[in-house]
Design a protein around this motif. Structure first.
Motif, short mmCIF file in Angstrom:
data_model
loop_
_atom_site.label_atom_id
_atom_site.label_comp_id
_atom_site.label_asym_id
_atom_site.label_seq_id
_atom_site.Cartn_x
_atom_site.Cartn_y
_atom_site.Cartn_z
N TRP A 45 1.67 8.34 17.99
CA TRP A 45 3.30 7.29 18.15
C TRP A 45 3.41 6.27 19.45
CZ3 TRP A 45 6.05 9.01 14.57
CH2 TRP A 45 6.02 10.76 14.19
N ARG A 54 9.63 7.87 12.19
CA ARG A 54 10.04 9.02 12.00
C ARG A 54 9.04 10.29 11.87
NH1 ARG A 54 14.96 10.04 13.70
NH2 ARG A 54 16.30 8.16 13.44
N ASP A 56 8.34 13.72 10.50
CA ASP A 56 8.82 14.97 9.30
C ASP A 56 8.80 15.86 9.71
OD1 ASP A 56 6.32 14.98 8.80
OD2 ASP A 56 5.56 14.11 7.50
N ASN A 147 -5.55 0.93 7.69
CA ASN A 147 -6.44 0.59 6.79
C ASN A 147 -5.57 -0.23 6.20
OD1 ASN A 147 -7.84 0.65 4.30
ND2 ASN A 147 -6.51 1.31 2.88
N PRO A 149 -6.50 -3.44 3.39
CA PRO A 149 -7.01 -3.65 2.10
C PRO A 149 -8.05 -4.75 1.64
CG PRO A 149 -4.81 -3.56 2.49
CD PRO A 149 -4.70 -3.15 3.45
N ILE A 151 -8.29 -7.04 0.20
CA ILE A 151 -7.98 -8.06 -0.64
C ILE A 151 -8.12 -9.94 0.01
CG2 ILE A 151 -5.36 -8.72 -1.81
CD1 ILE A 151 -3.97 -6.69 -0.89
N GLY A 188 5.91 3.34 4.64
CA GLY A 188 6.19 2.53 3.50
C GLY A 188 8.03 2.95 3.21
N GLN A 190 9.25 5.18 4.63
CA GLN A 190 10.63 5.08 6.01
C GLN A 190 10.75 3.91 6.09
OE1 GLN A 190 8.33 7.27 9.32
NE2 GLN A 190 9.71 9.22 8.83
N ARG A 207 1.85 0.35 -6.08
CA ARG A 207 0.60 1.18 -6.70
C ARG A 207 0.51 2.22 -7.58
NH1 ARG A 207 -5.20 0.46 -4.47
NH2 ARG A 207 -4.84 2.33 -3.38
N THR A 379 -0.63 0.50 4.46
CA THR A 379 -1.61 0.43 3.62
C THR A 379 -2.15 1.24 3.99
OG1 THR A 379 -2.18 -1.36 4.52
CG2 THR A 379 -1.57 -1.31 1.86
N GLY A 380 -1.67 2.74 5.21
CA GLY A 380 -2.00 3.77 5.29
C GLY A 380 -3.01 3.60 6.78
N PHE A 381 -3.85 4.75 6.34
CA PHE A 381 -5.57 4.84 7.19
C PHE A 381 -6.54 5.32 6.71
CE2 PHE A 381 -1.07 5.82 8.68
CZ PHE A 381 -0.99 5.64 10.03
N TRP A 493 -5.02 11.21 0.46
CA TRP A 493 -6.30 10.47 1.90
C TRP A 493 -6.36 11.76 2.28
CZ3 TRP A 493 -3.83 12.92 6.03
CH2 TRP A 493 -3.26 13.18 6.40
N ASN A 498 -8.20 7.02 -0.93
CA ASN A 498 -8.05 6.29 -0.93
C ASN A 498 -8.65 5.04 -0.70
OD1 ASN A 498 -7.61 7.27 1.87
ND2 ASN A 498 -6.57 6.39 2.69
#
Ligand code: N01
Length: 543
Positions: A45, A54, A56, A147, A149, A151, A188, A190, A207, A379-381, A493, A498
């Motif tokens: 946080w 936020r 969930d 994470n 990416p 690219i 994404g 949120q 994707r 793109t997350g973790f 993940w 991922n």
């Protein structure tokens, strides 16, 4: 700030887990020092400050239960708390219990090595501090290594780039800007509606469509708050023995989705969709074990998407078809699908034509070029293992955690790994962790670890470590339980899918929070069954 360089326990991370550990260890007379790479308490946080961030899990359940005055006095303003409010809560907890004096901020633990002669860990930080401790507790969180990416050209972009998991502290003004968002998971989903409401134009690169249901967030009402606070003890007790560590606003039906007719199913899904939140997945008892049952919920949600999104080609793109609903984390949203009805938002499908390169002015994919002022990576973790494996952890016989976990994490109960005595992982892989209300699972693990340290002290035991057989059996059990469900069918993940090259296996334990707690308690009561307890020869000789 304390500057002890020899302590009973080093705690790594000052999020929900680290703060409660400091509180409890101190209460029971252990000395502890905590290292936190962020500039303040908060953990996930602290870092995830993106627009729309936020929780969930409902506020009344996503909070500590260990202190009655705290849970009665703190007032949440919304049903689902925003990131700033959760961070303020954690800052309040740190201040209320005077925890920060034992935390060194802005400092990462880089290495931990076990000295078999002294039965102690030597811990090193990136600020060149070295200290020794009998115990190390990794309170590093499950999604704490972002994470980015790989690219081509990613460093060439001349505009601003952001990662949702490492968001700047100052307000980012997207007004009038051309913004690209890559990634449509929880972060994404949120942030997209909020960024869209500010930006001149928003392009979303998707994707894989994720399943999302409305959160139905709302201001906290006095009545709802009182309903919890008047019965907190009982409700928290029920949460602790429940499958997910939380209570549902609409009760789950203990029926197969295939046992009822279309009208009854329609009614059940409609009621839970209207209530909002994760409850939809619990409509029937086989939604996550039977592909056929799952498809009844999936097709129902696809119909909601088609009814909400005006452009049916976009609706089609937003409708997941390649994996069962709920097998990647179900997202909770506020106006996500509605956002695609805005004139300033486009959705670009990159499922078959990945992003070719980032350019100085934007990006290229599928033969098209896009120009942006800002690109947001949602793109997350590198989840569950990423943070632990970035620390140079060396156990008995020079065994490193990287070697030990090369084919995937191996733990007993998600708490410890053989060859790494006195090293604990809070909500580690192999425990309910991310497949539960994290707060319920964090409190259970912190209490288990503290009780264990007390037991060792009282019984003059210097080391604890899983037996290899107990660990192997647990790893098999975690996979066995997962394989009875539909979870392995998604490239999630949870499966490590991922991150290119990451071993694929289901990392959390989904046997249920209550059942898991019972096992931990039974093993501890049986003198720590499955663990090897080691006595210092000096201690043994003195006895
Ligand atoms: O990350 P994700 P997240 N090119 O991994 C895409 C918790 N959380 O930060 O699905 C293009 O879910 C990727 O695509 P794909 C919660 O547990 C909780 O959103 O792999 N796209 C996906 O769309 C959650 O599950 C809350 O095909 C690329 C997205 O990026 C977890 O954190 C809020 C790509 C990543 O989605 C992680 O959520 C936020 C590439 N190279 C997070 N690489 C709440 O409490 C990745 N993607 C509500």
């Amino acid at each position: 700030m304390s500057r002890w360089n020899t302590v009973n326990a080093v705690v790594v991370g000052a999020g929900f887990s680290g703060l409660y550990l400091l509180y409890l260890l101190r209460k029971h007379g252990f000395t502890a020092r905590c290292f936190e790479r962020g500039g303040d308490v908060g953990g996930t946080w602290y870092w995830n400050r993106y627009p729309g961030a936020r929780c969930d899990v409902e506020s009344m359940q996503y909070s500590y239960s260990f202190d009655e005055d705290l849970q009665q006095e703190w007032r949440w303003s919304e049903k689902y708390s925003s990131q700033p409010e959760i961070l303020a809560y954690l800052q309040h907890v740190a201040e209320r219990f005077d925890l920060s004096k034992d935390i060194t901020f802005g400092t990462s633990v880089t290495a931990a090595r076990f000295d078999e002669t002294a039965n102690r860990w030597t811990v090193e930080t990136d600020k060149n501090e070295t200290l020794t401790a009998q115990f190390v507790v990794m309170a590093t969180g499950c999604i704490s290594t972002a994470n980015m990416p790989n690219i081509m050209g990613i460093d060439d972009f001349k505009g601003n780039t952001y990662h949702t998991g490492n968001w700047p502290h100052e307000k980012i003004d997207f007004s009038g800007k051309r913004v690209g968002v890559i990634g449509t998971g929880s972060s994404g989903i949120q942030s997209i509606p909020v960024i869209a409401s500010e930006a001149g134009h928003l392009t979303v690169f998707q994707r894989t469509p994720h399943w999302t249901v409305p959160a139905r967030n709302m201001p906290m009402t006095d009545e709802y708050e009182a309903g919890w606070k008047e019965n907190y003890a009982e409700k928290r007790a029920n949460m602790r023995v429940s499958p997910s560590g939380s209570l549902r606003s609409v009760a789950p039906l203990d029926l197969s989705a295939l046992e009822v007719n279309d009208e009854e199913r329609e009614e059940a899904y409609r009621e839970r969709w209207a209530a909002g939140g994760m409850t939809l997945l619990k409509s029937y008892n086989d939604l996550l074990t039977s592909a056929e049952a799952n498809e009844t919920a999936a097709s129902w949600v696809r119909r909601r998407i088609a009814a909400t999104v005006n452009d049916q080609k976009t609706a089609e793109l937003l409708s997941p078809k390649t994996y069962p609903i709920g097998t990647k984390r179900l997202c909770l949203d506020t106006n996500y699908y509605e956002t695609y009805n805005r004139d300033n938002v486009d959705l670009i499908d990159i499922s078959s034509t990945p992003i070719d390169r980032i350019t100085p002015t934007g990006l290229e994919t599928g033969g098209r070029s896009f120009t942006f002022d800002s690109i947001v990576f949602a793109t997350g973790f590198d989840a569950m293992t990423g943070t632990l494996l970035r620390i140079d952890i060396e156990g008995r016989g020079g065994m490193t955690l990287k070697e030990k976990w090369h084919a995937g994490p191996r733990t007993y109960l998600g708490l410890m790994s053989e060859s790494f005595p006195n090293l604990f992982t809070i909500t580690g892989p192999g425990s309910p962790s991310v497949k539960s209300n994290m707060l319920t699972s964090i409190e259970q693990h912190v209490e288990f670890v503290t009780d264990t340290l007390i037991y060792l002290r009282e019984h003059s035991v210097s080391t604890i470590e899983p037996e290899l057989k107990a660990e192997d059996d647990w790893v098999d059990h975690v996979q066995e339980v997962a394989n009875q469900t539909l979870f392995p069918k998604a490239n999630s993940w949870y499966m490590g899918a991922n991150i290119p090259g990451k071993p694929r296996l289901f990392m959390p334990y989904i046997g249920g929070v209550g059942a898991y707690r019972q096992k931990c308690e039974a093993f501890a009561a049986a003198g720590y069954e499955g663990f090897r307890l080691g006595r210092d020869s000096k201690v043994a000789a003195a006895e």
